[in-house]
Each structure stands twice: as structure tokens, then as C-alpha cells.
Motif scaffolding. Structure first.
Motif, PDB file in Angstrom:
ATOM      1  N   UNK A 254      37.915  38.310  43.771  1.00  0.00           N
ATOM      2  CA  UNK A 254      39.045  37.449  44.143  1.00  0.00           C
ATOM      3  C   UNK A 254      39.216  36.262  43.197  1.00  0.00           C
ATOM      4  N   UNK A 255      38.178  35.925  42.457  1.00  0.00           N
ATOM      5  CA  UNK A 255      38.233  34.813  41.510  1.00  0.00           C
ATOM      6  C   UNK A 255      37.037  34.941  40.578  1.00  0.00           C
ATOM      7  N   UNK A 256      37.107  34.247  39.435  1.00  0.00           N
ATOM      8  CA  UNK A 256      36.017  34.323  38.460  1.00  0.00           C
ATOM      9  C   UNK A 256      35.739  32.920  37.915  1.00  0.00           C
ATOM     10  N   UNK A 257      34.469  32.549  37.905  1.00  0.00           N
ATOM     11  CA  UNK A 257      34.014  31.318  37.260  1.00  0.00           C
ATOM     12  C   UNK A 257      33.247  31.729  36.009  1.00  0.00           C
ATOM     13  N   UNK A 258      33.495  31.030  34.905  1.00  0.00           N
ATOM     14  CA  UNK A 258      32.923  31.438  33.615  1.00  0.00           C
ATOM     15  C   UNK A 258      32.090  30.325  32.982  1.00  0.00           C
ATOM     16  N   UNK A 259      31.156  30.723  32.134  1.00  0.00           N
ATOM     17  CA  UNK A 259      30.275  29.773  31.463  1.00  0.00           C
ATOM     18  C   UNK A 259      30.956  29.078  30.293  1.00  0.00           C
ATOM     19  N   UNK A 272      44.594  40.615  33.713  1.00  0.00           N
ATOM     20  CA  UNK A 272      46.019  40.377  33.439  1.00  0.00           C
ATOM     21  C   UNK A 272      46.509  39.113  34.139  1.00  0.00           C
ATOM     22  N   UNK A 273      45.612  38.122  34.215  1.00  0.00           N
ATOM     23  CA  UNK A 273      45.923  36.807  34.793  1.00  0.00           C
ATOM     24  C   UNK A 273      46.332  36.893  36.259  1.00  0.00           C
ATOM     25  N   UNK A 274      45.942  37.968  36.946  1.00  0.00           N
ATOM     26  CA  UNK A 274      46.294  38.122  38.364  1.00  0.00           C
ATOM     27  C   UNK A 274      45.196  37.610  39.289  1.00  0.00           C
ATOM     28  N   UNK A 275      44.067  37.232  38.711  1.00  0.00           N
ATOM     29  CA  UNK A 275      42.947  36.669  39.471  1.00  0.00           C
ATOM     30  C   UNK A 275      42.696  35.266  38.939  1.00  0.00           C
ATOM     31  N   UNK A 347      53.398  35.593  32.326  1.00  0.00           N
ATOM     32  CA  UNK A 347      54.171  36.717  31.774  1.00  0.00           C
ATOM     33  C   UNK A 347      53.217  37.754  31.182  1.00  0.00           C
ATOM     34  N   UNK A 348      52.194  37.278  30.525  1.00  0.00           N
ATOM     35  CA  UNK A 348      51.206  38.195  29.948  1.00  0.00           C
ATOM     36  C   UNK A 348      50.529  38.995  31.059  1.00  0.00           C
ATOM     37  N   UNK A 349      50.315  38.357  32.195  1.00  0.00           N
ATOM     38  CA  UNK A 349      49.632  39.037  33.279  1.00  0.00           C
ATOM     39  C   UNK A 349      50.459  40.134  33.904  1.00  0.00           C
TER      40      UNK A 349
END
Length: 353
Positions: A254-259, A272-275, A347-349
Motif C-alpha cells: 500500500x506504500x513504500x518507504x525507501x532508504x 507507475x506512481x500509483x502507490x 501522468x507517468x503513472x
């Protein structure tokens, strides 16, 4: 062009001799407090700055900090150390210090370069970056009584609280923990983490922040949390592939946290930027595409490094003081910057692969 103020000008302004001004600049303990205050007021009024070259000849010190120029990286987040270096150089200049850059191929070569610069009296102290587990540089510097401060705490060694090891750092645990809690508080439970492979002090610390938040607030079992833990090198393509593999395996995300922002861009491409995605480092790329990210307070970090080496008002490198009651390290908390993705990102998503 107007003439720069001199020591004599300061003396006339304060109503004291040239020697008294010199004493205030170089041996303030010799001057009565009331007189010192008058001279300091005159210095501020005239915007006087001591001549650095003359001061170096007089004190036999280089008034120079050495710092290794890290190799150029392709990662988006590689600009972080550049921003730190810029902040450090500006603040060192305000204190009458110069910053000397040098290169090295690896930690052992860096030690050789430090030894050469120290033996030649070219540098009075050093700022080290990119600390790692069992870093040999700090042990060598302590053994040879060379003043230094590290941007990055000790990892995997016993001198975390050694007063001879001065260090500043950003609390990555808190930064990633806050980012994860941001999603959890919004009712999002399946928050994946995209981080670097293990055995990186910085990376492991950030991963712990995500895991602790998830175990406390997601309602998921430890095994379910582990399945959301992704590893990738700090590369957009590698990060994107890791996220795609998780999604192709049918796992709910449902979501992503990144380093890093580099990995965050890979995650955005994979989904595709949907999350919703949160990165780390708040780079110019994050601002441009509307990526939420964790910002490191690099100006405060640079100031803290100089305070430890020179003291809050100092202008000469003193290093550690065994009699000081002041903590020998500074740990700064980063700030989560929340953004709305830009129109171009959205738009990219919506495009097909």
C-alpha cells in the motif's frame, strides 16, 4: 573600492593600542573583560577580519581542515555530501578557517594521505565522512593524536562514547520511523521498505526505524513484515526490479518507504506512481517530481562538526578535551517533507509499460 579595516583602525575605534587589539584576537585571557568587550564591539562595528596568512605565520598553524572528496556517484542521493561540504566550507570560512580537499582510493590510502598532510603541517585537523563498520581511519587518528570529527557515528566498534572520537550524525532511525508512522497513521498497514543490503551502518539503522514502526503499529505479524523488506543497491534500476519482484509475487503493498531518493524513484517507476512513496535525503530531484522525502539538517550538522573541533566560539582547532563536560557528539533529527506528486509524475503513472 573602500579600504579594508586594519588592527590600527580597530584600536582607534575602541580607544586602545594596537597591541591590545592583537591580544584580544590572539590571547584574550590577557585582556580585562571590559576592555575586551570594547575591542570586540569595535571589531563588529568595522566588520574587521584578521588577515589569515599573517595569523598562520604568527601561530605556526595552517588554520586548515582536511576532508576527503568522495568519488562521484551516479545515485541521485550522491549530492548529500556535496551539500554538507558546501555548508562546512561556508561556516569554516566565517571562522577564519580554510578547507582543503584531497582524494584517496580507499580507507588505507586515506590514512596515508592524512599522514602526509599532517606531517607537512598542511592541515590542523580532519573531517571524515562515510563512516562504516570497523572503520580503521578513526582508530589511526586516535592513536596518532590527530584532531578529527566524523560525519557519521562509529559503527561496530567500542568508541561510540569515546571522548577522543568526536562525531556528528543524523538519526536515520528516527527519519525512517517518522516516514513509516506517517503512513500508518493514515490507516495504511502494508508499508514496504526498500533499502540497501545489510552490513551498512547507515542502512541498517534506517531499516530498524521502519521495522520497529511496523511491528508496533501495523498489526502485521513479524513474518508478514519481513516479506515487505526489500533490498537493492542504490540504483534506480535495481530498486525498481526489487519492487516489481515483490508485486509480481502477489504481495499487497500500500506504500513504500525507501532508504534514499534514488531507490524511491525506482519504486515510483515500478508502481507507475500509483502507490505513495517516501524517499530519504530530500534531493532536488525529489522536489522537482513532488516526492515526499526525509531531509537531513546538513547546515546544523556542519555547524556541530565545527563546534566539536573548535568550541562554539572558537577559531582554532583544539580537538577533544578530557576535562570538558560537553557531550563529544551531536545527533540531529531529520524532518519529513511531505509533498503531492507533480502532474508530470502522475501522468507517468498512468502510462502502460
Amino acid at each position: 573600492m573602500s579600504r579594508l579595516p586594519t588592527v590600527s583602525d580597530v584600536g582607534r575605534e575602541a580607544g586602545v593600542s594596537r597591541q591590545t587589539v592583537s591580544n584580544v584576537l590572539n590571547s584574550p585571557d590577557l585582556v580585562k573583560p571590559a576592555t575586551r568587550e570594547k575591542v570586540e564591539a569595535a571589531i563588529a562595528s568595522l566588520n574587521y577580519r584578521p588577515h589569515a596568512s599573517a595569523r598562520r605565520l604568527r601561530t605556526r598553524k595552517s588554520s586548515t581542515l582536511g576532508i576527503r572528496l568522495d568519488p562521484i556517484t551516479n545515485g541521485i542521493s550522491g549530492s548529500v555530501l556535496d551539500r554538507f561540504l558546501h555548508a562546512l566550507t561556508e561556516q569554516a570560512d566565517a571562522r577564519g578557517l580554510r578547507v582543503m580537499l584531497f582524494t584517496a582510493t580507499d580507507p588505507d590510502d586515506e590514512i596515508r594521505q592524512i599522514s602526509r598532510l599532517r606531517d607537512g603541517a598542511d592541515v590542523d585537523g580532519f573531517v571524515l565522512t562515510s563512516t562504516f563498520y570497523e572503520d580503521p581511519r578513526t582508530e589511526w587518528l586516535i592513536q596518532h593524536d590527530v584532531p578529527f570529527v566524523t560525519f557519521g557515528r562509529p559503527w561496530g566498534i567500542d568508541d561510540l562514547n569515546d571522548p577522543r572520537h568526536l562525531w556528528v550524525d543524523v538519526d536515520g532511525w528516527n527519519g525512517v520511523h517518522d516516514a513509516t508512522v506517517h503512513f500508518l497513521d493514515a490507516g495504511i498497514s502494508h508499508v514496504a521498505y526498500l533499502g540497501w543490503p545489510p552490513h551498512s551502518g547507515i542502512g541498517d539503522d534506517r531499516r530498524r526505524g521502519w521495522r520497529d514502526a511496523m511491528l508496533h503499529g501495523s498489526g502485521l505479524t513479524p513474518d508478514a513484515v519481513d516479506r515487505l523488506d526489500l533490498q537493492a543497491h542504490d540504483d534506480v534500476t535495481d530498486g525498481s526490479a526489487a519492487v516489481r519482484a515483490l508485486l509480481d509475487g502477489g504481495h499487497r503493498v500500500d506504500a513504500i518507504v525507501c532508504a534514499s531518493d534514488t531507490l524511491a524513484l525506482g519504486a515510483m517507476l515500478a508502481t507507475r506512481a500509483r502507490v505513495p512513496v517516501i524517499g530519504y535525503d530530500n534531493t532536488p530531484v525529489a522536489e522537482a517530481i513532488g516526492l515526499s522525502s526525509v531531509e537531513q539538517p546538513l547546515i546544523e550538522v556542519a555547524a556541530g562538526a565545527l563546534d566539536l573541533l573548535l568550541g562554539p566560539e572558537g577559531r582554532e582547532i583544539v580537538g577533544w578535551d578530557e576535562n570538558s563536560s560537553d557531550p563529544r557528539h551531536r545527533l540531529y533529527r531529520p524532518q519529513l517533507v511531505v509533498r503531492t506528486p507533480t502532474a508530470i509524475t502522475l501522468a507517468r503513472g498512468d502510462t502502460s509499460p
